[in-house]
Design a protein around this motif. Structure first.
Motif, PDB file in Angstrom:
ATOM      1  N   ARG A 193       0.813  -1.221   0.000  1.00  0.00           N
ATOM      2  CA  ARG A 193       0.000   0.000   0.000  1.00  0.00           C
ATOM      3  C   ARG A 193       0.847   1.272   0.000  1.00  0.00           C
ATOM      4  N   ASP A 194       2.130   1.132   0.181  1.00  0.00           N
ATOM      5  CA  ASP A 194       3.033   2.281   0.200  1.00  0.00           C
ATOM      6  C   ASP A 194       3.433   2.623  -1.232  1.00  0.00           C
ATOM      7  N   SER A 195       2.921   3.732  -1.743  1.00  0.00           N
ATOM      8  CA  SER A 195       3.165   4.098  -3.141  1.00  0.00           C
ATOM      9  C   SER A 195       4.637   4.342  -3.425  1.00  0.00           C
ATOM     10  N   ARG A 196       5.424   4.617  -2.410  1.00  0.00           N
ATOM     11  CA  ARG A 196       6.858   4.844  -2.620  1.00  0.00           C
ATOM     12  C   ARG A 196       7.569   3.563  -3.032  1.00  0.00           C
ATOM     13  N   LYS A 197       6.929   2.421  -2.817  1.00  0.00           N
ATOM     14  CA  LYS A 197       7.537   1.135  -3.148  1.00  0.00           C
ATOM     15  C   LYS A 197       6.965   0.511  -4.416  1.00  0.00           C
ATOM     16  N   TRP A 198       6.085   1.228  -5.100  1.00  0.00           N
ATOM     17  CA  TRP A 198       5.432   0.650  -6.269  1.00  0.00           C
ATOM     18  C   TRP A 198       6.336   0.545  -7.485  1.00  0.00           C
ATOM     19  N   SER A 199       7.472   1.224  -7.487  1.00  0.00           N
ATOM     20  CA  SER A 199       8.370   1.132  -8.629  1.00  0.00           C
ATOM     21  C   SER A 199       9.259  -0.108  -8.560  1.00  0.00           C
ATOM     22  N   GLY A 200       9.286  -0.781  -7.415  1.00  0.00           N
ATOM     23  CA  GLY A 200      10.066  -1.994  -7.257  1.00  0.00           C
ATOM     24  C   GLY A 200       9.252  -3.222  -7.606  1.00  0.00           C
ATOM     25  N   TYR A 201       9.822  -4.381  -7.293  1.00  0.00           N
ATOM     26  CA  TYR A 201       9.153  -5.640  -7.586  1.00  0.00           C
ATOM     27  C   TYR A 201       8.373  -6.063  -6.351  1.00  0.00           C
ATOM     28  N   GLY A 202       7.070  -6.038  -6.435  1.00  0.00           N
ATOM     29  CA  GLY A 202       6.250  -6.405  -5.293  1.00  0.00           C
ATOM     30  C   GLY A 202       4.789  -6.478  -5.679  1.00  0.00           C
ATOM     31  N   THR A 203       3.944  -6.703  -4.698  1.00  0.00           N
ATOM     32  CA  THR A 203       2.518  -6.932  -4.940  1.00  0.00           C
ATOM     33  C   THR A 203       1.775  -5.605  -4.991  1.00  0.00           C
ATOM     34  N   ARG A 204       1.840  -4.955  -6.148  1.00  0.00           N
ATOM     35  CA  ARG A 204       1.098  -3.711  -6.333  1.00  0.00           C
ATOM     36  C   ARG A 204      -0.386  -4.013  -6.532  1.00  0.00           C
ATOM     37  N   ALA A 226       8.393  -0.529 -18.507  1.00  0.00           N
ATOM     38  CA  ALA A 226       9.552  -1.406 -18.415  1.00  0.00           C
ATOM     39  C   ALA A 226       9.453  -2.329 -17.209  1.00  0.00           C
ATOM     40  N   PRO A 227      10.093  -3.501 -17.266  1.00  0.00           N
ATOM     41  CA  PRO A 227      10.104  -4.392 -16.109  1.00  0.00           C
ATOM     42  C   PRO A 227      10.931  -3.803 -14.970  1.00  0.00           C
ATOM     43  N   ALA A 228      10.615  -4.228 -13.752  1.00  0.00           N
ATOM     44  CA  ALA A 228      11.337  -3.755 -12.568  1.00  0.00           C
ATOM     45  C   ALA A 228      12.511  -4.660 -12.234  1.00  0.00           C
ATOM     46  N   TRP A 229      12.886  -5.540 -13.154  1.00  0.00           N
ATOM     47  CA  TRP A 229      13.968  -6.487 -12.920  1.00  0.00           C
ATOM     48  C   TRP A 229      14.824  -6.594 -14.171  1.00  0.00           C
ATOM     49  N   GLN A 271      16.857  -8.680 -25.737  1.00  0.00           N
ATOM     50  CA  GLN A 271      15.614  -9.082 -26.407  1.00  0.00           C
ATOM     51  C   GLN A 271      14.527  -9.403 -25.393  1.00  0.00           C
ATOM     52  N   ALA A 272      14.905 -10.064 -24.303  1.00  0.00           N
ATOM     53  CA  ALA A 272      13.917 -10.362 -23.262  1.00  0.00           C
ATOM     54  C   ALA A 272      13.323  -9.080 -22.704  1.00  0.00           C
ATOM     55  N   GLU A 273      14.151  -8.064 -22.521  1.00  0.00           N
ATOM     56  CA  GLU A 273      13.649  -6.790 -22.006  1.00  0.00           C
ATOM     57  C   GLU A 273      12.648  -6.169 -22.971  1.00  0.00           C
ATOM     58  N   LYS A 274      12.955  -6.211 -24.276  1.00  0.00           N
ATOM     59  CA  LYS A 274      12.000  -5.701 -25.266  1.00  0.00           C
ATOM     60  C   LYS A 274      10.689  -6.473 -25.207  1.00  0.00           C
ATOM     61  N   ASP A 275      10.799  -7.804 -25.065  1.00  0.00           N
ATOM     62  CA  ASP A 275       9.592  -8.631 -25.010  1.00  0.00           C
ATOM     63  C   ASP A 275       8.771  -8.300 -23.765  1.00  0.00           C
ATOM     64  N   TRP A 276       9.446  -8.089 -22.631  1.00  0.00           N
ATOM     65  CA  TRP A 276       8.714  -7.708 -21.421  1.00  0.00           C
ATOM     66  C   TRP A 276       8.051  -6.334 -21.586  1.00  0.00           C
ATOM     67  N   LYS A 277       8.775  -5.394 -22.168  1.00  0.00           N
ATOM     68  CA  LYS A 277       8.176  -4.086 -22.406  1.00  0.00           C
ATOM     69  C   LYS A 277       6.927  -4.206 -23.275  1.00  0.00           C
ATOM     70  N   SER A 278       7.007  -5.055 -24.272  1.00  0.00           N
ATOM     71  CA  SER A 278       5.866  -5.284 -25.149  1.00  0.00           C
ATOM     72  C   SER A 278       4.675  -5.821 -24.353  1.00  0.00           C
ATOM     73  N   HIS A 279       4.930  -6.860 -23.565  1.00  0.00           N
ATOM     74  CA  HIS A 279       3.877  -7.466 -22.739  1.00  0.00           C
ATOM     75  C   HIS A 279       3.300  -6.461 -21.749  1.00  0.00           C
ATOM     76  N   LEU A 280       4.168  -5.789 -21.013  1.00  0.00           N
ATOM     77  CA  LEU A 280       3.714  -4.874 -19.961  1.00  0.00           C
ATOM     78  C   LEU A 280       2.975  -3.678 -20.545  1.00  0.00           C
TER      79      LEU A 280
END
Length: 305
Positions: free
Chosen positions: A218-229, A267-270, A279-288
């Motif tokens: 619930r802490d918006s300051r942590k939403w840019s990381g990898y977690g349960t948003r 973009a992915p957070a990882w 290429q994986a990063e491009k594919d994740w960007k596409s998906h996200l």
């Protein structure tokens, strides 16, 4: 209340046309009411192998062409979303792959095969240690696979779905208050299956709601990381967890609109080391990007739509 402006939507679509995957372009067209489900189905089928399973980096962090249960569940997320018919040959073959991959002795599905090591992959997808890292596969991916067996029962042996339902009910009933994020997401997909027996739904839904309330960030300051948003658990107003997160969802939508990159993508957070990561990063960007624009539209956060 922020909205995705027209020029930002255009930037997202330009990214998808330039660097995205057809499976994501077709999904976004479907979600925007501009493309038929058949286009999405055809794109998903492009990731299917001769054994009926799906691979070929549909899950971008697994670059092997070999089939895996995780890639097959990702395929069925898309097939289910667009209402693929049960008698579609690729649907039937995909379900048969899941039936064939079932570990009957332990009533679960191993998430990846040894062939994951045949190509670059994220370190968390190395075959050795996956069972321990993924909670013994007791809920992830087993709870989600159960959804597709219930939704597409044509190739499923008698009693298999019932037995797995009983196993999942026992596991989730015995789970601690805090359920791991990916386990939770698999259970959410199961609860949303219309073919799930109502008695089972009531039990699983109660545990999911409690776990989501306990585990969502619930802490918006942590939403840019990898977690349960919040928006990882709720992607449309009709989601059954939307009332629980009604205060957090508008804030998370505002946050996500601000996360769009200069290239138009989300973009992915990882990240991970390896020649295949660019290429994986491009594919994740596409998906996200496709998923985020679809979510923003569902909540009325796209300007002019």
């Amino acid at each position: 209340m922020r909205k995705l402006k027209r020029q930002n939507l255009a930037a997202a679509r330009s990214f998808l046309e330039r660097d995205g995957r057809e499976v994501d372009r077709s999904l976004l067209a479907f979600e925007l009411g501009e493309g038929p489900p058949s286009r999405v189905i055809a794109a998903v089928v492009g990731y299917q192998n001769a054994d009926g399973g799906f691979g070929r980096a549909l899950e971008p962090d697994i670059r092997t062409e070999a089939s895996s249960v995780i890639n097959t569940t990702v395929a069925f997320q898309l097939l289910s979303r667009v209402g693929a018919p049960p008698d579609h040959p690729s649907v039937r073959r995909g379900i048969q792959y899941l039936v064939d991959s079932f570990d009957a002795e332990r009533a679960l599905w191993p998430i990846v095969p040894p062939e994951v090591e045949d190509a670059d992959h994220a370190p968390w997808w190395s075959y050795a240690g996956t069972e321990e890292a993924f909670g013994g596969f007791r809920l992830n991916p087993t709870a989600e696979v159960l959804r597709y067996l219930l939704e597409y029962p044509g190739e499923v042996p008698a009693g298999l779905a019932r037995n797995v339902t009983e196993a999942v009910l026992a596991r989730i009933s015995a789970a601690p208050a805090e359920i791991e994020m990916h386990d939770l997401m698999c259970c959410i997909r199961l609860v949303e299956c219309r073919a799930l027996p109502e008695e089972a739904r009531a039990v699983i839904r109660g545990r999911v709601e409690a776990a989501a309330d306990h585990g969502v960030e619930r802490d918006s300051r942590k939403w840019s990381g990898y977690g349960t948003r919040p928006l990882m658990l709720v992607d449309r107003p009709s989601s059954f967890l939307a009332p629980l997160l009604r205060d957090e969802i508008p804030l998370n939508l505002d946050h996500e609109i601000a996360q769009q990159g200069d290239d138009g993508a989300w973009a992915p957070a990882w990240a991970w080391e390896g020649d295949a990561w660019p290429q994986a990063e491009k594919d994740w960007k596409s998906h996200l990007t496709a998923r985020m624009v679809a979510t923003l539209r569902a909540f009325g956060r796209v300007e002019g739509r």
